[in-house]
Design an enzyme around this catalytic site. Structure first.
Site, PDB file in Angstrom:
ATOM      1  N   GLY A 167       0.672  -0.969   0.023  1.00  0.00           N
ATOM      2  CA  GLY A 167      -0.140  -0.092   0.030  1.00  0.00           C
ATOM      3  C   GLY A 167       0.884   1.436  -0.014  1.00  0.00           C
ATOM      4  N   ILE A 169       2.674   2.921   2.502  1.00  0.00           N
ATOM      5  CA  ILE A 169       3.800   3.009   3.097  1.00  0.00           C
ATOM      6  C   ILE A 169       4.612   1.812   2.605  1.00  0.00           C
ATOM      7  CG2 ILE A 169       4.981   2.740   5.397  1.00  0.00           C
ATOM      8  CD1 ILE A 169       2.114   3.602   6.557  1.00  0.00           C
ATOM      9  N   ARG A 260       1.814  -3.110  12.877  1.00  0.00           N
ATOM     10  CA  ARG A 260       1.219  -3.435  14.246  1.00  0.00           C
ATOM     11  C   ARG A 260       1.824  -4.624  14.843  1.00  0.00           C
ATOM     12  NH1 ARG A 260      -0.383   1.076  13.910  1.00  0.00           N
ATOM     13  NH2 ARG A 260      -2.523   2.160  13.946  1.00  0.00           N
ATOM     14  N   GLU A 289       1.645  -3.085  23.798  1.00  0.00           N
ATOM     15  CA  GLU A 289       2.246  -1.860  23.828  1.00  0.00           C
ATOM     16  C   GLU A 289       1.959  -1.158  25.079  1.00  0.00           C
ATOM     17  OE1 GLU A 289       1.819   0.524  20.283  1.00  0.00           O
ATOM     18  OE2 GLU A 289       2.835  -0.932  18.955  1.00  0.00           O
ATOM     19  N   HIS A 308       6.711   3.280  19.027  1.00  0.00           N
ATOM     20  CA  HIS A 308       5.533   3.535  18.175  1.00  0.00           C
ATOM     21  C   HIS A 308       5.495   4.883  17.592  1.00  0.00           C
ATOM     22  CE1 HIS A 308       1.208   2.225  16.980  1.00  0.00           C
ATOM     23  NE2 HIS A 308       1.848   3.169  15.792  1.00  0.00           N
TER      24      HIS A 308
END
Ligand code: NAP
Length: 348
Positions: A167, A169, A260, A289, A308
């Site tokens: 996609g 990124i 993720r 996280e 993150h």
């Protein structure tokens, strides 16, 4: 001013938006000029009960990836019309439940693409060339001399990069790789499946050239020196990279995850790194996280972890805040958000 626009202005003033963390001031000020802003002014996110209580009073929430909107929470918010997430990923929100409830979900794709790819490539370089490890080595007084075998890493130029998630990124990552003379393989997504046959023909014509090549997951894992993850977290991608995938990868390969944490099985990752079945990892996201201070990954020198911060540049966070406000205003003006993660929603 006619009566209609006077009424509109009054109802705008009564509208409330819960903003779950301090975001860029210009965006907050613009929002506050239009609606009543309830700002959670703390470094830590509102606890779930507080999130629910504040959101109950609100017509819109400007939320972060740390705010969970599951089906039960959304059902408990009958006044809410929009959740505007300060992120492109919306895995913290139950999209189906939001759509059923008539709650529009806004997100911020596009504007964070290059910033996030910068960090992903930075992690790739840091893991390959042991930059963070080298910094620790110097600071802890272990640098005694130049040595022919000190801190040897892996070449980036000329290596093969496998991109999972072709996609925005993922493709921005490929553009960076081109500058380093890397060969790029990628796994096509669902939307590309329709043209799979023509892509396969094109791919074989591309073989040997610098053009990114569409391949199967198995071929990508087998041939890549670096595997970089750029898929959203969904039911299909949760633990997409686990023991079997690590066993297929080269022992000299490095995994980069800026997507993720839960896309990777964390215990399989730690096991593969510890057993030397994977050479290293560069992670901007973990599961959970924040990562626990006792997590086995933190004991491994060949892992670079950032907290993150993929989209965390001054300029990009300002753009994200502005876009998150635009998405809310769209809903208050009776339209779907300009970047809507549940485009089939019928607005409340
Ligand atoms: P995007 O443009 O929507 O790209 C995601 C790509 O993944 C799409 O091309 C999609 O293809 C593909 N995909 C989805 N499921 C797949 C599957 N099962 N197998 C193969 N490909 C699959 O999103 P983006 O802007 O690049 O962002 C990607 C993700 O990065 C976000 O969802 C977010 O979780 C993460 N992110 C993290 C940070 C950070 O701070 N670290 C910052 C920004 C984004 P199809 O649609 O064709 O299926």
């Amino acid at each position: 001013m006619n009566r209609r626009s006077e009424q509109d202005k009054n109802s705008e003033r009564e509208r409330r938006v819960f903003v779950t963390r301090p975001i860029a001031e210009p965006a907050i000020h613009r929002l506050a000029a239009m609606v009543r802003v309830d700002l959670w002014d703390d470094e830590m996110p509102p606890p779930p009960a507080e999130l629910r209580a504040r959101a109950r009073q609100a017509d819109g929430v400007l939320s972060m990836v740390t705010d969970r909107f599951d089906a039960a929470t959304i059902r408990a918010l009958p006044r809410l019309r929009a959740i505007s997430n300060l992120a492109v990923g919306v895995d913290n929100i139950d999209l189906a439940a939001a759509t059923r409830a008539g709650v529009a979900v806004g997100h911020t794709p596009g504007i964070l693409t290059e910033t996030t790819a910068d960090l992903a490539f930075g992690l790739l370089m840091a893991a390959a060339r042991r930059i963070a490890e080298g910094d620790r080595y110097v600071r802890t007084g272990r640098w005694r001399t130049w040595g022919p075998k000190v801190m040897l890493g892996r070449d980036i130029h000329g290596a093969t990069l496998g991109i999972i998630g072709w996609g925005a990124i993922g493709q921005a990552m490929a553009r960076r790789a081109a500058g380093f003379g890397m060969r790029v393989l990628y796994l096509p997504g669902q939307r590309m499946a329709r043209s799979a046959r023509s892509r396969r023909l094109r791919a074989s014509a591309d073989a040997g050239s610098a053009t990114p090549e569409s391949v199967s997951l198995e071929r990508l894992l087998t041939e890549s020196d670096f595997v970089s993850l750029h898929v959203p977290l969904t039911a299909a991608t949760r633990h997409m990279i686990g023991e079997a995938e690590f066993a297929t990868m080269k022992r000299t390969a490095i995994l980069i995850n800026t997507a993720r944490g839960a896309i990777v099985d964390p215990s399989a990752l730690a096991g593969a790194l510890r057993a030397g079945r994977l050479a290293g990892a560069g992670l901007d996201v973990t599961d959970p996280e924040p990562i626990s201070a006792n997590d086995p990954l933190l004991k491994l020198p060949n892992v670079v972890i950032t907290p993150h911060i993929g989209s965390a540049s001054h300029a990009t966070r300002l753009k994200m805040a502005e876009l998150a406000v635009d998405n809310l205003i769209d809903v208050f003006e009776g339209r779907r958000p300009r970047h809507c993660a549940n485009p089939t929603v019928k607005l409340r």
